[in-house]
Structures are given as structure tokens and as C-alpha cells.
Enzyme design. Structure first.
Site, PDB file in Angstrom:
ATOM      1  N   HIS A   1     -11.386  24.005  -8.541  1.00 19.75           N
ATOM      2  CA  HIS A   1     -10.059  24.359  -9.060  1.00 19.75           C
ATOM      3  C   HIS A   1      -9.049  23.531  -8.282  1.00 19.75           C
ATOM      4  O   HIS A   1      -9.110  23.457  -7.060  1.00 19.75           O
ATOM      5  CB  HIS A   1      -9.793  25.860  -8.854  1.00 19.75           C
TER       6      HIS A   1
ATOM      7  N   HIS B   1     -14.889  26.488  -7.408  1.00 23.21           N
ATOM      8  CA  HIS B   1     -14.390  27.615  -8.200  1.00 23.21           C
ATOM      9  C   HIS B   1     -15.395  28.180  -9.191  1.00 23.21           C
ATOM     10  O   HIS B   1     -15.528  29.388  -9.328  1.00 23.21           O
ATOM     11  CB  HIS B   1     -13.149  27.126  -8.948  1.00 23.21           C
TER      12      HIS B   1
ATOM     13  N   ARG C   1     -15.770  23.118 -17.422  1.00 24.76           N
ATOM     14  CA  ARG C   1     -15.322  24.253 -18.237  1.00 24.76           C
ATOM     15  C   ARG C   1     -13.833  24.161 -18.545  1.00 24.76           C
ATOM     16  O   ARG C   1     -13.023  23.879 -17.657  1.00 24.76           O
ATOM     17  CB  ARG C   1     -15.599  25.548 -17.470  1.00 24.76           C
TER      18      ARG C   1
ATOM     19  N   GLU D   1      -2.692  26.728 -20.198  1.00 28.76           N
ATOM     20  CA  GLU D   1      -3.433  26.219 -19.037  1.00 28.76           C
ATOM     21  C   GLU D   1      -3.924  24.804 -19.317  1.00 28.76           C
ATOM     22  O   GLU D   1      -3.894  24.347 -20.470  1.00 28.76           O
ATOM     23  CB  GLU D   1      -4.600  27.159 -18.685  1.00 28.76           C
TER      24      GLU D   1
ATOM     25  N   ARG E   1      -9.126  20.380 -15.723  1.00 29.75           N
ATOM     26  CA  ARG E   1      -9.273  20.689 -14.307  1.00 29.75           C
ATOM     27  C   ARG E   1      -9.954  19.595 -13.491  1.00 29.75           C
ATOM     28  O   ARG E   1      -9.560  19.299 -12.378  1.00 29.75           O
ATOM     29  CB  ARG E   1     -10.123  21.956 -14.252  1.00 29.75           C
TER      30      ARG E   1
HETATM   31  P1  FAD Z   1     -19.242  38.407 -11.528  1.00 32.89           P
HETATM   32  O1  FAD Z   1     -18.000  38.967 -12.035  1.00 32.89           O
HETATM   33  O2  FAD Z   1     -19.144  37.525 -10.347  1.00 32.89           O
HETATM   34  O3  FAD Z   1     -20.225  39.608 -11.175  1.00 32.89           O
HETATM   35  C1  FAD Z   1     -21.440  39.373 -10.528  1.00 32.89           C
HETATM   36  C2  FAD Z   1     -21.992  40.691 -10.048  1.00 32.89           C
HETATM   37  O4  FAD Z   1     -23.328  40.538  -9.581  1.00 32.89           O
HETATM   38  C3  FAD Z   1     -21.233  41.305  -8.895  1.00 32.89           C
HETATM   39  O5  FAD Z   1     -21.119  42.675  -9.149  1.00 32.89           O
HETATM   40  C4  FAD Z   1     -22.143  41.070  -7.697  1.00 32.89           C
HETATM   41  O6  FAD Z   1     -21.981  41.987  -6.659  1.00 32.89           O
HETATM   42  C5  FAD Z   1     -23.503  41.221  -8.356  1.00 32.89           C
HETATM   43  N1  FAD Z   1     -24.605  40.588  -7.641  1.00 32.89           N
HETATM   44  C6  FAD Z   1     -24.733  39.289  -7.263  1.00 32.89           C
HETATM   45  N2  FAD Z   1     -25.917  39.114  -6.639  1.00 32.89           N
HETATM   46  C7  FAD Z   1     -26.562  40.309  -6.623  1.00 32.89           C
HETATM   47  C8  FAD Z   1     -27.805  40.775  -6.111  1.00 32.89           C
HETATM   48  N3  FAD Z   1     -28.651  39.974  -5.468  1.00 32.89           N
HETATM   49  N4  FAD Z   1     -28.128  42.074  -6.285  1.00 32.89           N
HETATM   50  C9  FAD Z   1     -27.283  42.920  -6.910  1.00 32.89           C
HETATM   51  N5  FAD Z   1     -26.076  42.535  -7.405  1.00 32.89           N
HETATM   52  C10 FAD Z   1     -25.730  41.254  -7.264  1.00 32.89           C
HETATM   53  N6  FAD Z   1     -12.347  32.878 -15.685  1.00 32.89           N
HETATM   54  C11 FAD Z   1     -11.583  32.980 -16.796  1.00 32.89           C
HETATM   55  O7  FAD Z   1     -12.091  32.886 -17.914  1.00 32.89           O
HETATM   56  N7  FAD Z   1     -10.246  33.235 -16.679  1.00 32.89           N
HETATM   57  C12 FAD Z   1      -9.622  33.360 -15.481  1.00 32.89           C
HETATM   58  O8  FAD Z   1      -8.430  33.604 -15.431  1.00 32.89           O
HETATM   59  C13 FAD Z   1     -10.406  33.220 -14.308  1.00 32.89           C
HETATM   60  N8  FAD Z   1      -9.817  33.302 -13.083  1.00 32.89           N
HETATM   61  C14 FAD Z   1     -10.618  33.250 -11.973  1.00 32.89           C
HETATM   62  C15 FAD Z   1     -10.034  33.419 -10.718  1.00 32.89           C
HETATM   63  C16 FAD Z   1     -10.823  33.456  -9.590  1.00 32.89           C
HETATM   64  C17 FAD Z   1     -10.191  33.631  -8.226  1.00 32.89           C
HETATM   65  C18 FAD Z   1     -12.228  33.303  -9.703  1.00 32.89           C
HETATM   66  C19 FAD Z   1     -13.102  33.342  -8.478  1.00 32.89           C
HETATM   67  C20 FAD Z   1     -12.804  33.105 -10.943  1.00 32.89           C
HETATM   68  C21 FAD Z   1     -12.002  33.083 -12.083  1.00 32.89           C
HETATM   69  N9  FAD Z   1     -12.573  32.912 -13.347  1.00 32.89           N
HETATM   70  C22 FAD Z   1     -11.789  33.003 -14.459  1.00 32.89           C
HETATM   71  C23 FAD Z   1     -14.028  32.850 -13.513  1.00 32.89           C
HETATM   72  C24 FAD Z   1     -14.524  34.237 -13.933  1.00 32.89           C
HETATM   73  O9  FAD Z   1     -13.834  35.221 -13.206  1.00 32.89           O
HETATM   74  C25 FAD Z   1     -16.012  34.407 -13.691  1.00 32.89           C
HETATM   75  O10 FAD Z   1     -16.715  33.316 -14.194  1.00 32.89           O
HETATM   76  C26 FAD Z   1     -16.526  35.671 -14.358  1.00 32.89           C
HETATM   77  O11 FAD Z   1     -15.737  36.767 -13.960  1.00 32.89           O
HETATM   78  C27 FAD Z   1     -17.978  35.891 -14.002  1.00 32.89           C
HETATM   79  O12 FAD Z   1     -18.367  37.151 -14.463  1.00 32.89           O
HETATM   80  P2  FAD Z   1     -19.861  37.623 -14.236  1.00 32.89           P
HETATM   81  O13 FAD Z   1     -19.967  38.990 -14.783  1.00 32.89           O
HETATM   82  O14 FAD Z   1     -20.785  36.588 -14.723  1.00 32.89           O
HETATM   83  O15 FAD Z   1     -20.040  37.628 -12.636  1.00 32.89           O
HETATM   84  C1  SIN Z   2      -6.785  30.318 -13.224  1.00 33.78           C
HETATM   85  O1  SIN Z   2      -6.102  31.309 -13.421  1.00 33.78           O
HETATM   86  O2  SIN Z   2      -6.353  29.211 -12.918  1.00 33.78           O
HETATM   87  C2  SIN Z   2      -8.266  30.459 -13.350  1.00 33.78           C
HETATM   88  C3  SIN Z   2      -8.645  30.283 -14.737  1.00 33.78           C
HETATM   89  C4  SIN Z   2     -10.102  30.006 -14.846  1.00 33.78           C
HETATM   90  O3  SIN Z   2     -10.806  29.847 -13.860  1.00 33.78           O
HETATM   91  O4  SIN Z   2     -10.553  29.920 -15.982  1.00 33.78           O
END
Ligand code: FAD
Ligand code: SIN
Length: 516
Positions: A241, A349, A384, A116, A288
């Protein structure tokens, strides 16, 4: 009232990993996960590319991964945190594999490592192009098997409980005693009291019009922590992104993973001209921020609404094997990848800043930890490195867990807090006020606080925000609370912080966003 030893707000990778570890280590303790939608709904579920891990396999090293992370972060990462995350990454990876997460392997049995932007080696472990889904479903399977974890879905955390709810000045530091929660099925607000609270509420993408983030990404945890007095940092570093699918009207935007460029796809203008080599010698695989700004610049110059991602020269059979989700989404849109290019556009993103934490995930509020996208650990700096966030969540969930289990017994559950007071509030009569304000806020942030920011636009945005905040406070004080109203309140807090931090950054450093 509910009493529990640990409250975890959020059921993405950060919250679930922490909950699982705590519950296994302390089988007599109770762990309650609150999540505002279906239990799997999260940014995690949509992660595509995978997890960046340096496996020291002869082609890559932790030193290289550290150097790439620091370079992407534009001199603003905390070096110590970068070293911690990269060095501890492979241990954490082994743990999730032990829980059942499957990563793609080559016929040799070695991981099929993806490439990537910003990485100097192939180091992304992945499960096809649905890595997040694989992680989320495996973690939830483990959670369901663990007896001392309770998951309360469709429960919305409104506010952290701190001294100010009993109008008491904290002795030294502010303490967090739990959270007020709105049950979306019953519309009742309950207090949940705990020894320790973890905020793992994910990102803030919904503050903008075009984002890859699902509807849950409204920055509630950061807004709650900010209102409670926690330090919030680096909110100006919102990552765009480069390649979201251009499909006007679709929200959230579908992501075309950076791994597709790692597989050899090329960016072209609408007129078919390749442009990335003139911006960076790494071309499509520059980090990025560089690619997103280059696309933004090309679009502004030509007046076009999108650029193209060209996969026509690639082995499409192999492409389909690696990226089945992307392949099928394009096909559904009528794009034949061997003949046609994919229209793409940058979209909001990932938030690099958030609730400031130390190296154990502790916030500036006592008994309150933050982990995952809502936290600012210092890893990402200004930008990032791709696929470092799932890694960060795993490493810091572990660090929060280690610290929290040591401390938990020192804190008692404090029951002296009042129930939620909704006296004098009424059922809302004009919900259009909420939908309109949310749309107005998203437009304001997209047009005035986008990829490239000018002083004038930031100042105008700040003035507009004052009015939106005042109107929303009026609704908040008068109306019976709904998740929509609370989310709007969060989004406004996030917008305000983003603008204020952007202005402060410009004042300290002159022009922050480099002109190409
Ligand atoms: P999240 O997974 O967003 O979870 C947050 C949780 O909190 C959810 O369950 C939500 O419902 C809950 N919540 C929020 N507010 C409240 C509230 N007020 N009360 C109760 N619950 C609440 N990162 C990588 O490293 N590699 C990748 O390949 C990658 N691809 C991505 C692709 C996409 C399309 C996206 C959007 C992001 C991607 N990222 C990637 C970033 C990564 O997915 C996120 O940064 C990471 O998953 C965040 O995890 P988290 O547990 O912090 O939050
Ligand atoms: C992607 O697959 O391009 C997302 C990766 C990331 O957000 O880290």
C-alpha cells in the site's frame, strides 16, 4: 475430539459470511468456527476504504468495474472470475445491508460513493473510514444469534488432517477430514473432524517488517494447505500500500486510506515537490502498484525515509467527517492536517495469490474450500484493484456455501485419525530463538524480497531461508508446540513460497517488475 459438520478456520469477513449462510440454510447442521485470537481480530476489522461495487447508477457500470480490475491486474486476472465477482457484487452487498451493516449515504439517500486509485468512477461504499469494523461487528452479532454456530476463540489451527496422518496414500485426490487445533487457554491439542473444512485465515503481511496487517496475519492457512499438498499460486504478488503512516517503531503500520487521495490529497517529496504526474496521467489515483513503486523510486533517489501526503488544501471539516479515525490518529501524533503534511511510506498490505481455488472456492484438496485473502481465485492477477477484496470475500463465501451445502451430505465424518502425538517433545528453554528467527525472517523478506526484486537478492534470500527452515524444523520436532512456534513455521513456509514464485516468474517472463 470434536465432531462437527462444517469447520471454518478464521473469523474475518470470509469465514463469518460462509458460516452464517451455511448455518441458516442447514439449521440441523453444526458449524464450528475456530479463531486464534479474540473473535473480532482480523484484517477485516481494520479495513478502511470500503467495498468496491458498480451500482449501474448512470455514472458507473459493471463493464467499467470489470475493465478497471483487469487493467490493475496487469493482464494476469482470470476474466471469468472478474466478471463473476463484479456482476454478483451488488446482490451480496444487499445481503450484508439486510444483516444490518450501515453504509454512509448522502442527504439524497444515495450511497456516498468514495473514489480510490485505479477506479474510473466513484464506486466505494463505506462506513466512514472504519468499514471493516462495521462489517465485523455486524457479522459477529448475526453469528451470536445463530444457534447452530459455535465459535472457539483463542484456538489455533495447526495442521489440516489428511491421509498422511494415517500414513495412507490417497486413492485419487488428497482429502481433508478436519484440523488439529491448539487451545491457547489449556495448551491442549485436539482434533476436530468434519465433513467439510473452509480455510479463511486471511493474509500474510507479518512475513515483512513493515505491514498494515495485524499480528494474526501470518499465513497459517496457506502454509497448512501447502504442507498438505494443495496447489498454491501467485505468491510473488504481494501488494504494497503506498501510504502507511511513517511512524518508526509502530507495528503494524497505521494505514492512510487510498480514499484520502480519492478525496484530493497530493503526494509530495520531502522537499515539497509533487511527483506522481510524471509517472502516470492518473497521478495520485493511478493503481496501487504504480504509486507504491513511484514512491519507492523517489525515496531511493533522495535517500529520504518517507514522502508526504498533503491535505492542507482540503476542506478539513469535511475530511474529519469522512475520515474520523485517520483525523484523530494524525492529531494524536501532533499532525495538524490544515497546516502540516502526513509522512507516509509504502508498506506490505495484501497478498494477491494464495491457495488456488476454482470458481466455487474448491481447492485442489477434496472437501477443502478456501475463501478470502488466503485464496487465489484469479480475481486480482498481479495487483488487486483497491477495495476489491472485501467484495471478493463476500462473493466467494456465497459460492463456497452454495457448493458446500450441496456436497456435505455425501461426506461422512471419518474418526479413524490418531490424536496429536507430542511424545518426545519438551518445554522450550530458549524462546529467544523464536523471536530472533522471526525478526531475521522479516528483515530478510523486507530487504531482499521487497517492492523491486533483483535476481541476486532473491537467490541470496532463498539460500538464507534454507537455514532458517532447518533451525525451525529442529525446534518444531523437539519442543512442545506453542502458537509462536507454529506461526514461525507458517511464516517460513510463506517466505519460501514467495521467493520460489518470484524466481519462477522472473525466469518465465524476464524482468517482471516494470522499470518506470
Ligand atoms: P481476515 O479478516 O484477516 O480473517 C482471518 C481470520 O483467520 C482471523 O480471524 C484470524 O485470527 C484467523 N486465523 C488466522 N490463522 C489462524 C489459525 N492458524 N487458526 C485459527 N484462526 C486463524 N480490503 C478492501 O476491500 N477494502 C478496504 O477498505 C480494505 N482496507 C484494508 C485496510 C487494512 C489496514 C488492511 C490490513 C486490509 C484492508 N483491506 C481492504 C483488505 C481486507 O481487509 C482483507 O483482505 C480482508 O478483510 C480479508 O478477510 P478474510 O476473512 O479473508 O481474513
Ligand atoms: C484503503 O482504504 O486504502 C485500503 C483499501 C484496500 O486495501 O482495498
Amino acid at each position: 475430539m470434536i465432531k462437527t459438520d462444517f469447520i471454518v478456520i478464521g473469523s474475518g469477513i470470509a469465514g463469518l459470511t460462509f458460516a452464517l449462510k451455511v448455518a441458516k440454510k442447514m439449521p440441523d447442521a453444526t458449524v464450528t468456527i475456530i479463531t486464534k485470537s479474540d473473535e473480532s481480530e482480523s484484517n477485516t476489522k481494520y479495513a478502511q476504504g470500503g467495498i468496491a461495487v458498480a451500482l449501474n447508477n448512470g455514472f458507473d457500470s459493471t463493464e467499467q468495474h470489470i475493465a478497471d480490475t483487469l487493467k490493475a491486474g496487469d493482464g494476469m486476472c482470470n476474466r471469468k472470475v472478474v466478471e463473476i465477482v463484479v456482476k454478483e457484487g451488488s446482490k451480496r452487498l444487499q445481503e450484508v445491508i439486510g444483516w444490518g451493516v450501515r453504509f454512509d449515504k448522502k442527504s439524497s439517500g444515495q450511497f456516498d460513493l468514495g473514489m480510490e486509485g485505479g477506479h474510473s468512477a466513484s464506486r466505494i461504499v463505506h462506513h466512514k473510514d472504519i468499514t471493516g469494523l462495521e462489517l465485523e461487528r455486524t457479522l459477529l452479532r448475526q453469528i451470536h444469534k445463530t444457534k447452530n454456530i459455535k465459535i472457539l476463540s483463542h484456538c489455533y489451527a495447526i495442521d489440516l488432517i489428511t491421509e498422511h496422518h494415517i500414513k495412507q496414500k490417497p486413492l485419487r485426490k488428497i482429502n481433508c477430514f478436519g484440523v488439529y487445533v491448539l487451545n491457547k487457554n489449556t495448551n491442549k491439542i485436539k482434533k476436530i473432524l468434519a465433513r467439510i473444512t473452509l480455510v479463511a485465515t486471511g493474509g500474510t503481511g507479518q512475513v515483512y517488517r513493515n505491514t498494515t496487517n495485524p499480528l494474526i496475519a501470518t499465513g497459517d492457512g496457506i502454509a497448512m494447505a501447502s504442507r498438505a499438498g494443495a496447489k498454491i499460486s501467485n505468491m510473488e504478488f504481494m501488494q504494497f500500500h503506498p501510504t502507511a503512516l511513517y511512524n518508526p517503531g509502530e507495528s503494524p503500520s497505521f494505514l492512510i486510506s487510498e480514499a484520502v487521495r480519492g478525496f484530493g490529497a497530493i503526494l509530495r517529496t520531502k522537499q515539497g515537490k509533487r511527483f506522481m504526474p510524471k509517472y502516470d496521467k492518473r497521478a495520485e489515483l493511478a493503481s496501487r502498484d504504480i504509486v507504491a513503486r513511484a514512491i519507492d523510486y523517489e525515496m531511493k533517489k533522495s535517500g529520504d525515509n518517507f514522502v508526504y501526503l498533503d491535505c492542507r488544501h482540503l476542506d478539513i471539516k469535511e475530511f474529519k467527517k469522512h475520515f474520523p479515525n485517520i483525523f484523530h490518529t494524525c492529531k494524536k501524533m501532533g499532525i495538524n492536517l490544515s497546516k502540516e503534511m502526513i509522512p507516509v511510506v509504502p508498506a506490505v498490505h495484501y497478498l494477491c495469490g494464495g491457495i488456488k481455488t476454482d470458481i466455487h472456492g474448491r481447492t485442489t484438496i477434496h472437501r477443502l474450500y478456501a475463501c478470502g485473502e488466503c485464496a487465489d481465485t484469479g480475481l486480482h492477477g498481479a495487483n488487486r484493484l483497491a477495495s476489491n477484496s472485501l467484495l471478493e470475500a463476500l462473493v466467494f463465501a456465497h459460492r463456497c456455501f452454495e457448493d458446500a451445502v450441496k456436497k456435505a451430505k455425501m461426506f461422512s465424518i471419518n474418526t479413524s485419525f490418531p490424536d496429536w502425538n507430542s511424545k518426545g517433545t519438551h518445554h522450550p528453554e530458549e524462546n529467544v530463538l523464536l523471536t530472533h528467527t522471526r525478526a531475521e525472517l522479516q528483515m530478510l523478506m523486507s530487504d531482499y524480497v521487497g517492492i523491486v526484486r533483483s535476481n541476486l537478492r532473491l537467490q541470496w534470500a532463498q539460500k538464507r531461508m534454507v537455514a532458517l527452515e532447518k533451525e525451525t524444523k529442529y525446534l518444531y520436532d523437539k519442543n512442545i508446540l506453542s502458537p509462536q512456534l507454529c506461526e514461525l513455521r507458517s511464516l517460513i513456509e510463506i517466505g519460501k513460497l514467495t521467493i520460489a514464485h518470484s524466481i519462477a516468474r522472473k525466469q518465465n517472463k524476464g524482468v517482471f517488475f516494470k522499470v518506470q
